[in-house]
Design an enzyme around this catalytic site. Structure first.
Site, short mmCIF file in Angstrom:
data_model
loop_
_atom_site.label_atom_id
_atom_site.label_comp_id
_atom_site.label_asym_id
_atom_site.label_seq_id
_atom_site.Cartn_x
_atom_site.Cartn_y
_atom_site.Cartn_z
N HIS A 170 -4.02 -6.67 48.73
CA HIS A 170 -3.57 -6.37 50.19
C HIS A 170 -3.13 -5.35 51.08
O HIS A 170 -3.19 -4.04 51.06
CB HIS A 170 -1.36 -6.91 49.94
N CYS A 175 7.00 -0.28 48.58
CA CYS A 175 5.60 0.02 48.74
C CYS A 175 5.08 -0.04 50.00
O CYS A 175 5.98 0.08 51.16
CB CYS A 175 5.28 -1.59 47.74
#
Length: 683
Positions: free
Chosen positions: A66, A187
């Protein structure tokens, strides 16, 4: 908002690549082909950069590469079912289900919330089983749409137990009740791992029978856990790859810090470790100061945050050199007399325990005291010689990790050689760290990679940083340090007192945080000059240490003697311990009080610290030790006047906090019950 996935973004059992870079490239190309990205190569490069930082393979045959990318025009999910699977770094083997999550670098909150909801579905076995059994791309799209619709409504809310989680069971306990754990997950992109870790921890907490609340800090925002929940918690889990926002709220709690992927892969182990930390006096605890160097994997996301953390890292690693060396020097003076500096080297080199010196005995303890005092002084003075190199070396380490240490130490040593002092050490460390970091980013040939951290980076970064110090910067910085020294030498009367007031305010502003460390670093950096005979720096050291003792002593006096009724029972217990902490110059002893009532405790302690700092300078007290409080009385001249300064500041702070608690509180709220969230410390 258009659909996040379409059949054109789905690949089922097609040979799109045999390694993860090829799979990422193929999925990025699909995103661009559907008009959702302007540049497939740019999107693939951003996703690959994220993959190199931390592999995105997860247990159960899932991978979620991602990225946020300027090339992406619309939040998008591309999916590939692979046969055979491809290794994305998961411990249990290759991934056959791969999702490329692509978000614009300026993604709207609603898009990020949808992506975050989808990430939570990855933890459900029925969802992954459905993907493996899907017959057409349309089936995959339907599964994704259903998952988004069924997921929790707000990606910014604390995690609840995922659907199908087991009911609470008897499990880990503290004092006979279920353990209370709070956790933060975060994250780098704040999209996928953040929420997957939150759900994994929540499910594991249910299974273990613990009372666990999770705060996922995602890109679309976050809802902070209630402060009361945090205060009641026994321990904290930080499963993060970035800084925890509002970390001071958790100050003093036992903490387990791990990368966010550990929260997904080993949630039960983390919970057990957190419960074990509750009864472990050696367990790591959350610091109250933002940006404090720690063992966390987190890293700031801004240049200012990186520089701040690097500076604090340098100061933190420098302090043991100063504290140990300073105390040894003070011990040398105690044993060998204050003239021990005159001939300590000759005494140590020309004598031994079985051949004690017979001439020039200045020690009140005789030849043995002269010898042992000289030994302590030599060791301490050697330790103090590492002050500036250690500061610079660990500033560089804070920026570039291990490759920065050698160039930083060299630049610090050069700064000392040039007479550039404390400021030169900071500049040299920053230059070395930035040079090492930049060199470490270069994409070099495979055969050269092994040489980069041990040969190439130390060599080139040392040449760059130390060369600049020698050829360009060292002279001007040395002139600045000389000017500063001359200014200190010219201070008399009110000027000296004002300096003490400023240092006292700084020491009490954030109780061990960045401002406190700037003042303490300034004092310890001048300690070598002070020990060489310049009493001005010893006066600064005495003022800084005295002011730093005031906050815990004042809170102890107020909560255990003067106004017990204005403090809660836990605060009164903390107050008992604060007597000893304050006496030992551990300013952090006041943190529990400040965390609960920052807007009244901090102003009160600053007022007392200013009084103490000013009085200490006015009394011309000197300290030859950088730490220890009253326990290094032998290293403090005018000790009794120093105690008078500390007592005055303590009384002022204690009465100030009592007055503020009695007369400055919200209408209708009891002074004892009213608290201010510790997150306000970051304001």
């Amino acid at each position: 908002m258009s659909e996040i996935i379409t059949p054109a973004l789905v690949s089922l059992d097609e040979p799109i690549g045999t390694d993860k870079r090829a799979v990422i490239d193929a999925l990025a190309a699909r995103v661009a082909a559907t008009g959702r990205a302007t540049d497939a190569a740019a999107l693939a490069a951003d996703a690959w950069k994220r993959e190199q930082t931390d592999e995105t393979g997860l247990p159960g045959g899932i991978a979620i590469p991602h990225a946020k990318s300027r090339a992406v025009t619309e939040a998008t999910l591309a999916f590939a079912r692979l046969k055979p699977g491809v290794d994305f770094g998961a411990e249990d083997g290759p991934a056959d289900l791969v999702f490329l999550i692509a978000a614009p670098d300026t993604a709207a909150e609603e898009h990020l919330a949808v992506l975050s909801r989808l990430a939570r579905a990855f933890m459900r076995e029925d969802f992954t089983a459905g993907l493996r059994g899907a017959a057409t791309p349309e089936d995959v799209v339907a599964l994704v749409q259903e998952a988004v619709a069924d997921a929790p409504a707000s990606a910014a809310s604390p995690a609840a137990a995922p659907a199908g989680a087991p009911a609470p069971a008897a499990g880990l306990t503290v004092d006979g009740r279920p353990a209370r754990i709070v956790a933060v997950t975060a994250c780098a992109t704040g999209i996928a791992h953040t929420f997957m870790a939150a759900d994994a921890l929540t499910a594991a907490g249910q299974k273990a029978g613990v009372d666990l609340a999770v705060e996922p800090q995602g890109s679309s925002g976050y809802k902070a856990l209630p402060q009361q929940v945090i205060d009641d918690a026994d321990a904290v889990i930080f499963a993060v790859d970035v800084d925890v926002r509002g970390e001071q709220r958790f100050a003093g709690k036992p903490v387990v810090r791990v990368p966010v992927k550990k929260g997904i892969e080993e949630p039960s182990h983390l919970i057990a470790e957190a419960v074990a930390a509750v009864g472990n006096p050696k367990a790591a605890r959350v610091s109250a100061s933002a940006g404090e160097a720690s063992t966390s994997q987190a890293a700031p996301t801004s240049l200012g945050g990186n520089v701040k953390r690097a500076l604090l890292t340098g100061v933190s690693y420098m302090i043991p050199f100063v504290a140990g060396g300073g105390l040894l020097i003070a011990l040398g003076f105690l044993l060998g007399g204050y003239n021990v500096t005159d001939n300590a080297g000759d005494v140590v080199l020309n004598n031994a325990l079985w051949n004690l010196p017979t001439t020039d005995i200045t020690s009140p303890l005789g030849p043995l005291g002269q010898y042992l005092g000289s030994v302590a002084f030599i060791i301490g003075n050697t330790s103090m010689g590492f002050l500036i190199p250690a500061l610079a070396g660990y500033i560089a380490f804070g920026i570039a990790d291990r490759p920065g240490i050698a160039p930083g130490f060299v630049a610090g040593a050069v700064a000392g050689l040039m007479g550039a002092g404390f400021i030169g050490g900071i500049v040299g460390g920053l230059l070395a760290g930035l040079a090492a970091w930049w060199l470490n980013q270069l994409n070099v040939a495979r055969w050269l990679r092994g040489l980069m951290p041990v040969v190439i980076i130390p060599l080139l970064a040392s040449i760059f940083a130390s060369g600049l110090m020698l050829l360009v910067l060292g002279g001007p910085i040395a002139w600045l340090m000389t000017a500063l020294s001359d200014w200190l030498g010219g201070l008399t009367g009110a000027g000296v007192v004002i300096l003490g007031v400023i240092l006292g305010l700084m020491m009490c502003f954030d109780l061990g945080g960045p401002i406190n460390k700037v003042a303490y670093g300034f004092a310890t950096a001048g300690l070598s000059a002070g020990l060489a005979g310049d009493d001005r720096y010893l006066q600064i050291m005495a003022a800084v240490m005295a002011a730093g003792m005031v906050p815990p002593l004042a809170m102890a006096l107020a909560s255990t003697v003067l106004a017990r009724g204005l403090f809660t029972e836990p605060e009164r217990e903390n107050g008992k311990a604060a007597w000893l902490l304050g006496a030992a110059f551990i300013s952090e002893g006041a943190i529990p009080f400040a965390a609960a009532d920052v807007f009244r405790v901090i102003p009160a302690t600053m007022l007392g610290g200013a009084v103490t700092g000013g009085l200490s300078m006015a009394f011309a007290v000197t300290a030859k030790a950088p730490h220890g409080g009253v326990f290094v009385f032998f290293a403090i001249d005018n000790f009794w006047l120093w105690l008078v300064a500390i007592a005055a500041g303590t009384v002022v702070s204690a009465f100030s906090v009592i007055a503020l608690k009695r007369f400055a509180h919200r209408r209708g709220v009891s002074p004892v019950d009213e608290t201010v969230p510790a997150a306000a410390l970051t304001a």
